[in-house]
Write an enzyme that holds these catalytic residues in place. Sequence first.
Site, short mmCIF file in Angstrom:
data_model
loop_
_atom_site.label_atom_id
_atom_site.label_comp_id
_atom_site.label_asym_id
_atom_site.label_seq_id
_atom_site.Cartn_x
_atom_site.Cartn_y
_atom_site.Cartn_z
CB SER A 59 -0.94 0.03 1.22
OG SER A 59 -0.20 0.18 2.41
CE1 TYR A 207 4.25 5.41 11.83
CE2 TYR A 207 4.96 7.71 11.80
CZ TYR A 207 4.73 6.51 11.13
OH TYR A 207 4.99 6.42 9.78
CE LYS A 211 8.24 5.59 11.02
NZ LYS A 211 8.71 4.63 9.99
#
Length: 320
Positions: A59, A207, A211
């Site tokens: 995706s 998240y 990162k």
Amino acid sequence: MANLATTFDTVVDTALDRTVAPGYTRLGLAVRRRLPGWPADPEPGALDGRRAVVTGASSGLGIATAEGLAALGAEVVLVVRDLEKGARVVREVQGRLPLARLELRRCDLADLDDVRALAAEVDGSVDVLVHNAGAMPPERTESPQGHELTMALHVLTPVLLTDLLAGAGRLDDARVVLVTSGGMYAQRLRADDPEYLDGDYSPTTAYARSKRAQVELLPELQSRWAAHGVTVHATHPGWADTPGVSESLPTFRRITGPLLRDADEGADTTVWLAATEPTPAGGRLWHDRRPRPAHLLRRTRTGEAERTAMWAWVRGAVEG
């Protein structure tokens, strides 16, 4: 005049980067592409005879990356969790690129045992390895090995998979790219709580923390795999309209929708890093074909002790 043009180019590019919102949108990319210093596209066929592996390739940015690499001549291995969905992607890409050489491999990339199995299945050399797979679960979730999911998927898996392929002699002189996020600029490295056990869980914070860890560990990773001739890069795509954004950040998407980059625009620098010549120096963060600072805010700056502690946790998790 050349110096004046270079100065103008740098000032505009830096202003877009530091103000964030304009630079991360499709408008920022459109402006940069018109600046005199915009790096040239890779030559047609730049990846002829090369082999690339792209994770999370079913995706969004993963499809765009796989297709971009295939369009430059690479044989591309698409690593997906859902083989049926992956097969549809392969058919779609080959419909647009009939000569594309695509291979499909299944792996639950949050499961380190599955990652080990994937590494054992990959035969032959790999010239480009793109760690694109990502997730933002709405509540704290653990991987099969008991690690917080975003850290497992975004940090532990890239280290383990690259380690295994390099150790098996599959990555000699390869380029490794970690797809990170500009959201990491708002977070500092949390070596004291890598599993996000303290405080109320926030999916966006988790998240961004994972990162941040990717970017902070770039120098360690570059040093770790340098003996194999590997160069390690991270790139953030800006604000791209992907299924992940639609599912996890619907309000953000509703507000910024017309300004969001499409998947091809978001994947542009990843594909460019994989194919441009000469090979860019490793260990750096990139956005829109230029290296970027790891920090924009004083409060996020990382000390060597924090970085060492995080690296020790990562090594313990993947080597244990």
